[in-house]
Design a protein around this motif. Structure first.
Motif, short mmCIF file in Angstrom:
data_model
loop_
_atom_site.label_atom_id
_atom_site.label_comp_id
_atom_site.label_asym_id
_atom_site.label_seq_id
_atom_site.Cartn_x
_atom_site.Cartn_y
_atom_site.Cartn_z
N GLN A 10 68.63 64.92 10.92
CA GLN A 10 68.11 63.65 11.39
C GLN A 10 68.97 63.10 11.70
OE1 GLN A 10 64.06 62.13 10.09
NE2 GLN A 10 63.61 62.77 12.03
N VAL A 11 69.54 61.57 9.95
CA VAL A 11 70.69 61.30 9.69
C VAL A 11 71.78 61.48 11.06
CG1 VAL A 11 72.11 60.06 8.60
CG2 VAL A 11 69.17 59.96 7.83
N VAL A 12 72.06 62.11 10.46
CA VAL A 12 73.27 63.08 12.09
C VAL A 12 72.86 62.17 13.20
CG1 VAL A 12 75.06 64.74 11.94
CG2 VAL A 12 74.49 63.91 9.70
N ASP A 13 72.00 63.74 13.47
CA ASP A 13 70.99 63.04 14.82
C ASP A 13 71.09 61.68 15.67
OD1 ASP A 13 71.49 65.64 16.31
OD2 ASP A 13 69.13 66.58 15.33
N HIS A 14 70.58 61.11 14.51
CA HIS A 14 70.31 59.48 15.08
C HIS A 14 71.80 58.84 15.32
CE1 HIS A 14 65.27 60.50 14.78
NE2 HIS A 14 66.04 61.38 15.29
N LYS A 15 73.07 59.13 15.05
CA LYS A 15 73.48 58.65 15.26
C LYS A 15 74.28 57.38 14.21
CE LYS A 15 73.97 59.53 20.78
NZ LYS A 15 74.04 58.48 21.13
N PHE A 16 74.13 57.62 13.00
CA PHE A 16 73.93 57.01 12.01
C PHE A 16 75.42 57.18 10.97
CE2 PHE A 16 69.92 56.00 12.34
CZ PHE A 16 69.09 55.27 11.32
N ILE A 17 75.87 58.25 11.57
CA ILE A 17 77.62 58.49 10.55
C ILE A 17 78.15 58.73 11.96
CG2 ILE A 17 77.62 60.69 9.35
CD1 ILE A 17 75.97 58.94 7.59
N THR A 18 79.50 58.10 10.91
CA THR A 18 80.96 58.29 11.83
C THR A 18 82.07 59.31 10.90
OG1 THR A 18 82.16 56.41 10.30
CG2 THR A 18 81.14 56.12 12.89
N VAL A 19 82.79 60.32 11.54
CA VAL A 19 83.99 60.38 10.79
C VAL A 19 85.06 60.21 11.57
CG1 VAL A 19 84.93 63.56 10.94
CG2 VAL A 19 82.06 62.59 11.04
N ASN A 20 85.89 59.59 10.95
CA ASN A 20 87.33 59.60 10.35
C ASN A 20 87.17 58.24 12.24
OD1 ASN A 20 88.38 60.78 8.94
ND2 ASN A 20 88.70 62.71 11.11
N GLY A 21 85.95 57.34 12.34
CA GLY A 21 85.89 56.17 12.64
C GLY A 21 85.22 56.72 14.15
N ARG A 22 84.82 57.96 14.74
CA ARG A 22 83.94 58.28 15.06
C ARG A 22 83.18 58.42 15.15
NH1 ARG A 22 87.44 62.51 18.37
NH2 ARG A 22 85.87 62.17 19.90
N GLY A 23 81.87 58.34 16.14
CA GLY A 23 80.19 58.77 15.92
C GLY A 23 80.25 59.83 16.10
N VAL A 24 80.18 60.80 15.11
CA VAL A 24 79.11 62.43 15.78
C VAL A 24 77.99 62.44 15.17
CG1 VAL A 24 80.66 64.89 14.55
CG2 VAL A 24 81.55 62.90 14.54
N VAL B 70 87.12 60.84 6.46
CA VAL B 70 85.99 59.86 6.57
C VAL B 70 85.43 59.85 7.18
CG1 VAL B 70 86.44 57.52 5.61
CG2 VAL B 70 88.49 58.84 5.70
N ILE B 71 83.63 59.73 5.74
CA ILE B 71 82.52 59.92 6.34
C ILE B 71 81.90 58.45 6.35
CG2 ILE B 71 80.38 60.93 6.15
CD1 ILE B 71 82.74 63.21 5.39
N GLU B 72 81.37 57.93 6.88
CA GLU B 72 80.36 57.07 6.94
C GLU B 72 79.02 57.08 7.64
OE1 GLU B 72 82.54 52.06 6.63
OE2 GLU B 72 83.42 53.60 7.79
N VAL B 73 78.60 55.82 6.56
CA VAL B 73 77.34 55.02 7.90
C VAL B 73 78.17 53.91 8.80
CG1 VAL B 73 75.17 54.28 7.26
CG2 VAL B 73 76.06 55.40 5.48
N LYS B 74 77.17 54.11 9.85
CA LYS B 74 77.61 53.20 10.57
C LYS B 74 77.57 51.66 10.20
CE LYS B 74 78.02 55.32 15.38
NZ LYS B 74 77.15 55.21 16.06
#
Length: 197
Positions: free
Chosen positions: A107-121, A133-137
């Motif tokens: 759900q966290v990924v679905d709701h656009k909380f996460i970026t991979v290498n600076g891009r929202g996934v 690099v995985i980061e919370v927005k």
């Protein structure tokens, strides 16, 4: 989209899995009474496949695709399959402690909380690679839900193949995991035997 709505503890009990593998700290007080009927070889293989699918939250068709991909890769098909499943973005988010349970990680990924290498996934099945690099927005780091999650998961042990910067809610994938680094109670060789018939 198909969603599995089975009660988690009931499913864990029937498959003989500890709920902690899914991020739940509850224990079912019921005991499962099994008949003494001998389980066939096919039944055991089927059970291992169901365990893997349930733990990682994957449905039959994508699971089959992962198997086919693992079969085409060099090395052991079973090990490759487990590595592919483990490198799904929703699983990595769960492992890093950015979600309490695997379902919440999805759900966290679905709701656009996460970026991979600076891009929202926002694709839970996105496969991470070594060096990602995985980061919370930034905009999501200070919301209450994220603070609650981090507070609950702060004691979780992060696997060796991930490098976590807990202060900044950021992590790097050092390498893809080996089978020894994956602590999931699945006998992948049974799955390989099932699919190779």
């Amino acid at each position: 989209m198909a969603v599995n709505r089975d009660p988690v503890l009931k499913r864990c009990r029937s498959l003989g899995i500890e709920p902690s593998y899914l991020g739940y700290d509850k224990k079912s007080r019921r005991t499962l009474t099994r008949s003494n009927r001998k389980v066939s070889e096919y039944g055991m293989q089927q059970r291992e496949k169901q365990k893997a699918k349930f733990i990682y939250g994957v449905l039959e068709k994508p699971f089959r695709n992962y198997y086919n991909k693992a079969d085409r890769m060099k090395g052991s098909t079973g090990t490759n399959l487990m590595t592919i499943l483990e490198s799904r973005l929703d699983n990595v988010v769960f492992r890093l402690g950015f979600a309490r349970t695997r379902r919440e990680a999805r759900q966290v990924v679905d709701h656009k909380f996460i970026t991979v290498n600076g891009r929202g996934v926002n694709i839970p099945s996105y496969l991470v690679k070594a060096g990602d690099v995985i980061e919370v927005k930034e905009s999501k780091k200070n919301i209450q839900r994220m603070k609650d999650i981090v507070e609950v998961t702060s004691g979780r042990i992060v696997p060796e193949w991930l490098d976590l910067d807990a202060e900044n809610l950021k992590a790097t994938v050092k390498e893809l995991p080996t089978r020894e680094q994956i602590d999931v109670p699945v006998d992948e060789m049974q799955i390989v035997e099932l699919y190779s018939k």
